[in-house]
Write an enzyme that holds these catalytic residues in place. Structure first.
Site, PDB file in Angstrom:
ATOM      1  N   GLN A  50     -34.679 -13.972  29.321  1.00 46.63           N
ATOM      2  CA  GLN A  50     -35.536 -14.808  30.050  1.00 46.63           C
ATOM      3  C   GLN A  50     -36.720 -13.953  30.555  1.00 46.63           C
ATOM      4  OE1 GLN A  50     -32.005 -16.126  32.720  1.00 46.63           O
ATOM      5  NE2 GLN A  50     -33.440 -17.817  32.975  1.00 46.63           N
ATOM      6  N   CYS A  95     -32.028 -23.354  36.620  1.00 41.67           N
ATOM      7  CA  CYS A  95     -32.143 -22.299  35.749  1.00 41.67           C
ATOM      8  C   CYS A  95     -33.874 -21.991  36.073  1.00 41.67           C
ATOM      9  CB  CYS A  95     -32.347 -22.583  34.077  1.00 41.67           C
ATOM     10  SG  CYS A  95     -32.502 -21.311  33.258  1.00 41.67           S
ATOM     11  N   LEU A  96     -33.922 -20.468  36.189  1.00 41.49           N
ATOM     12  CA  LEU A  96     -35.302 -20.033  36.376  1.00 41.49           C
ATOM     13  C   LEU A  96     -36.286 -20.470  35.269  1.00 41.49           C
ATOM     14  CD1 LEU A  96     -34.509 -16.580  38.146  1.00 41.49           C
ATOM     15  CD2 LEU A  96     -35.482 -18.744  39.264  1.00 41.49           C
ATOM     16  N   HIS A 141     -27.606 -18.159  27.590  1.00 45.44           N
ATOM     17  CA  HIS A 141     -28.768 -17.597  27.294  1.00 45.44           C
ATOM     18  C   HIS A 141     -28.813 -16.408  26.346  1.00 45.44           C
ATOM     19  CE1 HIS A 141     -31.536 -19.319  30.265  1.00 45.44           C
ATOM     20  NE2 HIS A 141     -30.796 -18.871  31.041  1.00 45.44           N
TER      21      HIS A 141
HETATM   22  C1  Y12 Z   1     -24.850 -22.006  38.876  1.00 47.83           C
HETATM   23  C2  Y12 Z   1     -25.419 -22.650  37.874  1.00 47.83           C
HETATM   24  C3  Y12 Z   1     -26.315 -21.800  37.381  1.00 47.83           C
HETATM   25  C4  Y12 Z   1     -26.645 -20.446  37.560  1.00 47.83           C
HETATM   26  C5  Y12 Z   1     -27.680 -20.023  36.551  1.00 47.83           C
HETATM   27  C6  Y12 Z   1     -28.658 -19.134  37.455  1.00 47.83           C
HETATM   28  N1  Y12 Z   1     -29.559 -20.102  37.944  1.00 47.83           N
HETATM   29  C7  Y12 Z   1     -30.761 -19.851  38.938  1.00 47.83           C
HETATM   30  O1  Y12 Z   1     -30.729 -18.771  39.416  1.00 47.83           O
HETATM   31  C8  Y12 Z   1     -31.675 -20.965  39.318  1.00 47.83           C
HETATM   32  C9  Y12 Z   1     -32.599 -20.622  40.002  1.00 47.83           C
HETATM   33  C10 Y12 Z   1     -33.614 -21.593  40.563  1.00 47.83           C
HETATM   34  C11 Y12 Z   1     -34.737 -21.074  41.358  1.00 47.83           C
HETATM   35  C12 Y12 Z   1     -35.711 -22.118  41.819  1.00 47.83           C
HETATM   36  O2  Y12 Z   1     -36.798 -21.536  42.652  1.00 47.83           O
HETATM   37  C13 Y12 Z   1     -36.612 -21.988  43.814  1.00 47.83           C
HETATM   38  O3  Y12 Z   1     -35.674 -22.472  44.365  1.00 47.83           O
HETATM   39  C14 Y12 Z   1     -37.731 -21.347  44.606  1.00 47.83           C
HETATM   40  C15 Y12 Z   1     -36.201 -22.994  40.922  1.00 47.83           C
HETATM   41  O4  Y12 Z   1     -37.127 -23.564  41.096  1.00 47.83           O
HETATM   42  C16 Y12 Z   1     -37.408 -24.715  41.512  1.00 47.83           C
HETATM   43  O5  Y12 Z   1     -36.343 -25.619  41.985  1.00 47.83           O
HETATM   44  C17 Y12 Z   1     -38.667 -25.312  41.708  1.00 47.83           C
HETATM   45  C18 Y12 Z   1     -35.074 -23.295  39.788  1.00 47.83           C
HETATM   46  C19 Y12 Z   1     -33.981 -22.497  39.644  1.00 47.83           C
HETATM   47  C20 Y12 Z   1     -25.733 -19.964  38.440  1.00 47.83           C
HETATM   48  C21 Y12 Z   1     -24.760 -20.586  39.183  1.00 47.83           C
HETATM   49 CO    CO Z   2     -30.844 -19.824  33.159  1.00 46.88          CO
END
Ligand code: Y12
Ligand code: CO
Length: 174
Positions: A50, A95-96, A141
């Site tokens: 990523q 997902c970021l 990923h």
């Molecule tokens: C459960 C499900 C998925 C995972 C994978 C890791 N996923 C993340 O870390 C996703 C983070 C994420 C953060 C965001 O930014 C903010 O919230 C500020 C984002 O952006 C928006 O919502 C605009 C999207 C995803 C682990 C466990």
């Molecule tokens: Co992801």
């Protein structure tokens, strides 16, 4: 090390990551920088691909019961291999690399994997709950797969339409 998160539909996210053979200072710097970029973007999981490093490395830092992330809870997983996967569960994933989009995804309920840490020491981990889901999401990923590829046909179509609309809107507002 300055890292930028690749976002869908960047074709570099489709690469299959390679086994890590050298556990040196460069790998440690990459893992430290991944942790910084994940934390500063409110992420709980990140794979090296990523940030444009197609290597079998991922990090996970789940929030505690107060919703806080602590460095003590950081898990670094290198060269993971599933040895058991059982049951079924559904969770609304984000997902970021697919910002602003969350959708229910079906996965195994529990997983057992072997992996190495940053010093090449081998570990076995049995995971359930959110950790199990995060591990499966991040290992996808490494195989060049995003969670949106697991959506049923109609949900995927809806996602593509909405995501394209948001990208256009973002471009227009620049
Ligand atoms: C459960 C499900 C998925 C995972 C994978 C890791 N996923 C993340 O870390 C996703 C983070 C994420 C953060 C965001 O930014 C903010 O919230 C500020 C984002 O952006 C928006 O919502 C605009 C999207 C995803 C682990 C466990
Ligand atoms: Co992801």
């Amino acid at each position: 090390m300055q890292l930028n998160i690749l976002t869908y539909p960047d074709p570099r996210l489709k690469k299959v990551s390679k086994k890590i053979e050298v556990f040196d200072e460069h790998l440690h710097k990459l893992l430290d920088s991944m942790n910084e970029v994940m934390f500063s973007n409110n992420g709980i999981g990140l794979a090296a691909i990523q940030v444009n490093y197609p290597l079998n490395a991922l990090i996970i830092n789940l929030p505690d019961e107060n919703g806080e992330q602590s460095p003590d809870n950081l898990i670094e997983i290198i060269n993971p291999i599933f040895i058991e996967q059982n049951g079924e569960t559904t969770y609304q994933e984000g997902c970021l690399s697919v910002p602003g989009f969350y959708e229910d995804v079906q996965r195994y309920d529990t997983v057992t994997l072997k992996y190495q840490d940053r010093y090449s020491n081998e570990h076995t981990l049995e995971a359930d709950g959110l950790l199990s889901i995060a591990i499966q999401h991040e290992i996808d990923h490494l195989l060049g797969k995003l969670f949106i590829e697991k959506l049923p046909y109609m949900k995927r179509k809806k996602f593509e339409k909405e995501y394209k609309r948001r990208l256009k809107e973002k471009k227009h507002n620049l």
